[in-house]
Design an enzyme around this catalytic site. Sequence first.
Site, PDB file in Angstrom:
ATOM      1  N   HIS A  92       3.659   3.019  12.994  1.00  0.00           N
ATOM      2  CA  HIS A  92       2.741   4.177  13.045  1.00  0.00           C
ATOM      3  C   HIS A  92       3.308   5.358  13.845  1.00  0.00           C
ATOM      4  O   HIS A  92       2.590   6.319  14.109  1.00  0.00           O
ATOM      5  CB  HIS A  92       1.337   3.802  13.560  1.00  0.00           C
TER       6      HIS A  92
ATOM      7  N   GLU B  70      -5.163   1.499   2.415  1.00  0.00           N
ATOM      8  CA  GLU B  70      -5.050   0.310   3.287  1.00  0.00           C
ATOM      9  C   GLU B  70      -5.302   0.683   4.727  1.00  0.00           C
ATOM     10  O   GLU B  70      -5.952  -0.047   5.482  1.00  0.00           O
ATOM     11  CB  GLU B  70      -3.650  -0.315   3.129  1.00  0.00           C
ATOM     12  N   GLU B  71      -4.774   1.837   5.125  1.00  0.00           N
ATOM     13  CA  GLU B  71      -4.808   2.235   6.543  1.00  0.00           C
ATOM     14  C   GLU B  71      -6.212   2.526   7.063  1.00  0.00           C
ATOM     15  O   GLU B  71      -6.423   2.636   8.256  1.00  0.00           O
ATOM     16  CB  GLU B  71      -3.897   3.451   6.774  1.00  0.00           C
TER      17      GLU B  71
ATOM     18  N   ASP C 167       5.710   1.859   6.925  1.00  0.00           N
ATOM     19  CA  ASP C 167       4.369   1.295   6.720  1.00  0.00           C
ATOM     20  C   ASP C 167       3.644   2.169   5.709  1.00  0.00           C
ATOM     21  O   ASP C 167       3.084   3.191   6.084  1.00  0.00           O
ATOM     22  CB  ASP C 167       3.635   1.253   8.062  1.00  0.00           C
TER      23      ASP C 167
ATOM     24  N   HIS D 265       0.816  -1.214   0.000  1.00  0.00           N
ATOM     25  CA  HIS D 265       0.000   0.000   0.000  1.00  0.00           C
ATOM     26  C   HIS D 265       0.848   1.261   0.000  1.00  0.00           C
ATOM     27  O   HIS D 265       1.881   1.347   0.653  1.00  0.00           O
ATOM     28  CB  HIS D 265      -1.038  -0.019   1.125  1.00  0.00           C
TER      29      HIS D 265
ATOM     30  N   ASP E 137       4.064  -5.967   3.649  1.00  0.00           N
ATOM     31  CA  ASP E 137       3.808  -4.856   4.575  1.00  0.00           C
ATOM     32  C   ASP E 137       4.716  -5.019   5.790  1.00  0.00           C
ATOM     33  O   ASP E 137       5.442  -6.007   5.906  1.00  0.00           O
ATOM     34  CB  ASP E 137       2.327  -4.873   4.989  1.00  0.00           C
TER      35      ASP E 137
HETATM   36 CO    CO Z   1      -0.326   0.675   9.003  1.00  0.00          CO
HETATM   37 ZN    ZN Z   2       0.654  -1.192   6.473  1.00  0.00          ZN
END
Ligand code: CO
Ligand code: ZN
Length: 333
Positions: free
Chosen positions: A302, A193-194, A163, A60, A216
């Site tokens: 994150h 995606e998130e 990410d 992603h 990922d």
């Molecule tokens: Co993420």
């Molecule tokens: Zn991810």
Amino acid sequence: MKDLIKELTETYGPSGNEELIRNIIENKMKGLVDEMKTDTLGNLICIKKGKGAKVMLAAHMDEIGVVVNHIDKKGFLRFAAVGGVFPTYLLAHRVIFKNGIIGTFGKEEKGSTKGELKLEKMFIDIGAKDEKEASKYVHIGDVATYYRELDVLGSRLTAKAFDDRIGCAVLIETARKLKSSPNAVYFVFTVQEEVGLRGAKTSAYGIEPDIGIACDVTDTGDTPEAETMAVELGKGPCVKVKDRTIITPLKVKELMVSTAESKKIPYQLEILEWGGTDGGAIHLSRSGVPAGVISIPTRYVHTPSEVLDIADVENAVRLFVEILKKNLKKEGF
Ligand code: CO
Ligand code: ZN
């Protein structure tokens, strides 16, 4: 590969705002595939044609962010989360908007007990003197992401948005290294995606792959008092066994494990108790698709300072290339 990773992580691209990062990836993929297209939701689909099994690889492009939902009289911005944003991860960091405007976070001090922090008690300060000045630069609905450069820490790297820009880097590097494949390979750089694996869902439906593999980040259990997890930095990419969105079909897991073992590529087995990724959406597409995930062990996911080991990234590329060299139709896909 470090330069590629640096460029990808430092580019702005929260969920729903993937144009800038998509343009960069599109340029990198040019010449490596036979065909490229961007679908309705904004997924970038790069196809290396072939007669064999249809393989969908997914990473992603989007990253988490914060969206402005109110500007007060004094020019402070209130915001909501785009994806898994946590207050303690934001405080004391800077964010950047698409137009280059930079802000820092403040929090309401009055009446708050120490330790307690909520997004609705926080605000973004872009240095504006009042609402009028703030409104010149930022509007309701504008999304900001972490503003942070990549740094090299020995054999490890720290940056925002590994990410999943690291997954994007792995796919690009795989396309560069893969001379030929008996399969039809779809490199898909997904959107959103998130916020719920949205781009993977529609792109998988359109492609109808015989097998899907996402790339990922995943958590690790190798920091002080970490949650129990048998994943460490530097011990190899992970073959996902399970997360909140998928239980990897044994056939797919076996393909990954046997390829890693026969090619002497280090790997780890991953059980992620929190979260999921594109593999989850792909395997539930149409009447079901055998799908799996190869993950890059990453600490502090994150946050603006995620940490990973470059060897895991290189070994993930090797694993992808070796899997794609196999005739996956003959392997039963
Ligand atoms: Co993420
Ligand atoms: Zn991810």
